[in-house]
Design a protein around this motif. Structure first.
Motif, PDB file in Angstrom:
ATOM      1  N   LEU A 139      38.398  -2.399  34.396  1.00  0.00           N
ATOM      2  CA  LEU A 139      37.603  -2.005  35.565  1.00  0.00           C
ATOM      3  C   LEU A 139      38.360  -1.013  36.441  1.00  0.00           C
ATOM      4  CD1 LEU A 139      35.025  -2.438  37.260  1.00  0.00           C
ATOM      5  CD2 LEU A 139      36.219  -4.302  38.428  1.00  0.00           C
ATOM      6  N   CYS A 140      39.616  -1.311  36.748  1.00  0.00           N
ATOM      7  CA  CYS A 140      40.410  -0.422  37.608  1.00  0.00           C
ATOM      8  C   CYS A 140      40.625   0.935  36.947  1.00  0.00           C
ATOM      9  CB  CYS A 140      41.752  -1.067  37.936  1.00  0.00           C
ATOM     10  SG  CYS A 140      41.640  -2.486  39.036  1.00  0.00           S
ATOM     11  N   GLY A 141      40.865   0.931  35.626  1.00  0.00           N
ATOM     12  CA  GLY A 141      41.066   2.188  34.923  1.00  0.00           C
ATOM     13  C   GLY A 141      39.876   3.125  35.061  1.00  0.00           C
ATOM     14  N   PHE A 142      38.674   2.580  34.927  1.00  0.00           N
ATOM     15  CA  PHE A 142      37.479   3.419  34.990  1.00  0.00           C
ATOM     16  C   PHE A 142      37.068   3.740  36.425  1.00  0.00           C
ATOM     17  CE2 PHE A 142      37.339   2.383  30.605  1.00  0.00           C
ATOM     18  CZ  PHE A 142      36.568   3.371  30.000  1.00  0.00           C
ATOM     19  N   LEU A 143      37.399   2.875  37.380  1.00  0.00           N
ATOM     20  CA  LEU A 143      37.062   3.153  38.778  1.00  0.00           C
ATOM     21  C   LEU A 143      37.962   4.234  39.373  1.00  0.00           C
ATOM     22  CD1 LEU A 143      36.308  -0.369  40.322  1.00  0.00           C
ATOM     23  CD2 LEU A 143      34.685   1.476  39.831  1.00  0.00           C
ATOM     24  N   PHE A 144      39.247   4.185  39.081  1.00  0.00           N
ATOM     25  CA  PHE A 144      40.187   5.157  39.642  1.00  0.00           C
ATOM     26  C   PHE A 144      39.787   6.588  39.277  1.00  0.00           C
ATOM     27  CE2 PHE A 144      43.548   1.861  40.381  1.00  0.00           C
ATOM     28  CZ  PHE A 144      43.874   2.243  41.658  1.00  0.00           C
ATOM     29  N   ILE A 145      39.449   6.821  38.027  1.00  0.00           N
ATOM     30  CA  ILE A 145      39.177   8.188  37.562  1.00  0.00           C
ATOM     31  C   ILE A 145      37.802   8.670  38.010  1.00  0.00           C
ATOM     32  CG2 ILE A 145      39.068   9.674  35.508  1.00  0.00           C
ATOM     33  CD1 ILE A 145      41.834   8.637  36.262  1.00  0.00           C
ATOM     34  N   ALA A 146      36.944   7.766  38.491  1.00  0.00           N
ATOM     35  CA  ALA A 146      35.634   8.190  38.993  1.00  0.00           C
ATOM     36  C   ALA A 146      35.786   9.107  40.211  1.00  0.00           C
ATOM     37  CB  ALA A 146      34.789   6.970  39.354  1.00  0.00           C
ATOM     38  N   ILE A 147      36.871   8.913  40.979  1.00  0.00           N
ATOM     39  CA  ILE A 147      37.065   9.708  42.205  1.00  0.00           C
ATOM     40  C   ILE A 147      37.352  11.178  41.878  1.00  0.00           C
ATOM     41  CG2 ILE A 147      38.407   9.952  44.331  1.00  0.00           C
ATOM     42  CD1 ILE A 147      39.017   6.927  44.101  1.00  0.00           C
ATOM     43  N   PRO A 148      38.390  11.506  41.082  1.00  0.00           N
ATOM     44  CA  PRO A 148      38.608  12.928  40.751  1.00  0.00           C
ATOM     45  C   PRO A 148      37.484  13.527  39.912  1.00  0.00           C
ATOM     46  CG  PRO A 148      40.111  11.535  39.498  1.00  0.00           C
ATOM     47  CD  PRO A 148      39.469  10.661  40.518  1.00  0.00           C
ATOM     48  N   THR A 149      36.802  12.709  39.114  1.00  0.00           N
ATOM     49  CA  THR A 149      35.671  13.223  38.318  1.00  0.00           C
ATOM     50  C   THR A 149      34.563  13.722  39.228  1.00  0.00           C
ATOM     51  OG1 THR A 149      36.174  11.684  36.513  1.00  0.00           O
ATOM     52  CG2 THR A 149      33.974  12.658  36.541  1.00  0.00           C
ATOM     53  N   TYR A 150      34.260  12.949  40.263  1.00  0.00           N
ATOM     54  CA  TYR A 150      33.238  13.383  41.221  1.00  0.00           C
ATOM     55  C   TYR A 150      33.683  14.651  41.945  1.00  0.00           C
ATOM     56  CZ  TYR A 150      30.404  13.561  45.441  1.00  0.00           C
ATOM     57  OH  TYR A 150      29.585  13.985  46.464  1.00  0.00           O
ATOM     58  N   MET A 151      34.940  14.727  42.349  1.00  0.00           N
ATOM     59  CA  MET A 151      35.441  15.900  43.059  1.00  0.00           C
ATOM     60  C   MET A 151      35.397  17.142  42.178  1.00  0.00           C
ATOM     61  SD  MET A 151      38.677  14.201  45.127  1.00  0.00           S
ATOM     62  CE  MET A 151      38.978  15.656  46.132  1.00  0.00           C
ATOM     63  N   ILE A 152      35.708  16.988  40.882  1.00  0.00           N
ATOM     64  CA  ILE A 152      35.635  18.128  39.962  1.00  0.00           C
ATOM     65  C   ILE A 152      34.199  18.603  39.793  1.00  0.00           C
ATOM     66  CG2 ILE A 152      35.886  18.744  37.503  1.00  0.00           C
ATOM     67  CD1 ILE A 152      38.460  17.087  37.488  1.00  0.00           C
ATOM     68  N   SER A 153      33.262  17.659  39.764  1.00  0.00           N
ATOM     69  CA  SER A 153      31.842  18.035  39.595  1.00  0.00           C
ATOM     70  C   SER A 153      31.333  18.869  40.759  1.00  0.00           C
ATOM     71  CB  SER A 153      30.986  16.777  39.437  1.00  0.00           C
ATOM     72  OG  SER A 153      30.904  16.052  40.657  1.00  0.00           O
ATOM     73  N   ARG A 154      32.040  18.842  41.907  1.00  0.00           N
ATOM     74  CA  ARG A 154      31.618  19.601  43.093  1.00  0.00           C
ATOM     75  C   ARG A 154      32.329  20.937  43.207  1.00  0.00           C
ATOM     76  NH1 ARG A 154      27.158  17.568  44.045  1.00  0.00           N
ATOM     77  NH2 ARG A 154      27.192  18.548  46.105  1.00  0.00           N
ATOM     78  N   LEU A 155      33.258  21.257  42.278  1.00  0.00           N
ATOM     79  CA  LEU A 155      33.976  22.527  42.334  1.00  0.00           C
ATOM     80  C   LEU A 155      33.091  23.687  41.905  1.00  0.00           C
ATOM     81  CD1 LEU A 155      37.439  21.557  40.733  1.00  0.00           C
ATOM     82  CD2 LEU A 155      36.918  21.835  43.165  1.00  0.00           C
ATOM     83  N   SER A 156      33.481  24.891  42.310  1.00  0.00           N
ATOM     84  CA  SER A 156      32.795  26.112  41.886  1.00  0.00           C
ATOM     85  C   SER A 156      33.674  26.870  40.900  1.00  0.00           C
ATOM     86  CB  SER A 156      32.488  27.004  43.094  1.00  0.00           C
ATOM     87  OG  SER A 156      31.625  26.347  43.992  1.00  0.00           O
ATOM     88  N   PHE A 157      33.040  27.457  39.874  1.00  0.00           N
ATOM     89  CA  PHE A 157      33.758  28.203  38.848  1.00  0.00           C
ATOM     90  C   PHE A 157      33.106  29.576  38.717  1.00  0.00           C
ATOM     91  CE2 PHE A 157      33.958  23.697  37.942  1.00  0.00           C
ATOM     92  CZ  PHE A 157      35.320  23.485  37.771  1.00  0.00           C
ATOM     93  N   CYS A 158      33.851  30.613  39.099  1.00  0.00           N
ATOM     94  CA  CYS A 158      33.249  31.943  39.149  1.00  0.00           C
ATOM     95  C   CYS A 158      34.018  32.973  38.325  1.00  0.00           C
ATOM     96  CB  CYS A 158      33.128  32.419  40.595  1.00  0.00           C
ATOM     97  SG  CYS A 158      34.643  32.255  41.550  1.00  0.00           S
TER      98      CYS A 158
END
Length: 282
Positions: free
Chosen positions: A128-147
């Motif tokens: 549970l902790c393994g999958f919860l921890f990485i959810a935070i940077p995954t969400y932040m990456i999904s909000r990045l812009s790539f140009c």
């Protein structure tokens, strides 16, 4: 060169998954292996099958001349899977060290402490902790812009590669990634280190050399895996900027995702008397 790498990685991938699956079958079929140590080992083997499968097949397809592209969503899912499973492995290794510490340092109380309830909680908590921890940077990456360029300088979707491609400020993401790495890697490493300090001090106090050898044989395999895993992981993740040295990081990631899962089944079987005895009875 690509053909040689493809053959090498394919052989190691097949042997790694075959070895880990064999450990699970071996433990399931032999009642003498139905104890917490081998239950945790089965979890580790199950995890490593999925860990290698999350990134190696795509890399093999590219080496063979397949389509090198990957969609944004699939890349994000691959990154989440690889890093979540990697985080879970840190926690499982710490739990395995704690289990060996209890078995060697407190043998009379081991069965009452490491009961099925605690074992289930520790194992489920690791996943549970393994999958919860990485959810935070995954969400932040999904909000990045790539140009700019959309070419990933890696053989799988690594967090550092996402950051290198982004044209927006990634300082917050880098800080979060560093904090998570610090907590997960150094936190679990501390638990493992303290456990082994207690283990070694207990073994050295044993009056019999045979007793010392028997006690050390139950944890030597785990210790080798810990050294391989944490040595490369600390180099990869515990640093101020995860954009640095991408080429070197690729090499170390090969060790983590291909070589270590390939070696682990051999380490745990060839250096474990109970596993060897079970293999001989097949």
């Amino acid at each position: 060169m690509k053909t040689a790498l493809f053959i090498l990685f394919l052989i190691m991938y097949i042997l790694a998954n075959t070895g880990n699956f064999s450990i699970m079958v071996l433990v399931r079929c032999h009642p003498q292996l139905h104890n917490p140590m081998y239950f945790l080992l089965c979890n580790l083997s199950f995890l490593e099958i999925w860990y290698t499968t999350s990134c190696v097949p795509k890399a093999l397809a590219v080496l063979l001349g397949g389509n090198p592209t990957i969609s944004f969503t699939n890349c994000l899912l691959q990154m989440y899977s690889v890093f979540s499973l990697g985080c879970t492995e840190y926690f499982l290794l710490a739990v395995m060290a704690y289990d060996r510490c209890l078995a060697i340092c407190f043998p009379l109380h081991y069965n009452s402490i490491m009961n099925s309830t605690l074992l289930t909680k520790l194992t489920f908590g690791s996943w549970l902790c393994g999958f919860l921890f990485i959810a935070i940077p995954t969400y932040m990456i999904s909000r990045l812009s790539f140009c700019g360029s959309n070419t990933i300088n890696h053989f799988f979707c690594d967090i550092a590669s996402w950051i290198a491609l982004s044209c927006t400020d990634t300082s917050g993401l880098e800080l979060v990634a560093f904090i998570i790495s610090f907590i997960v890697i150094l936190g679990s490493c501390t638990i493992t280190l303290v456990s082994y300090i207690y283990i070694i001090s207990t073994i050295l106090r044993m009056p019999s050399a045979i007793g010392q050898q028997r006690a050390f044989s139950t944890c030597s395999s785990h210790l080798i895996v810990v050294i391989l895993w944490y040595g490369s992981a600390i180099f990869l993740h515990v640093k101020p900027s995860i954009k640095d040295s991408l080429d070197i990081s690729k090499t170390v990631h090969v060790l983590n995702t291909v070589v270590t899962p390939f070696l682990n089944p051999f380490i745990y079987t060839l250096r474990n008397k109970e596993m060897l005895q079970s293999l001989n009875h097949l």
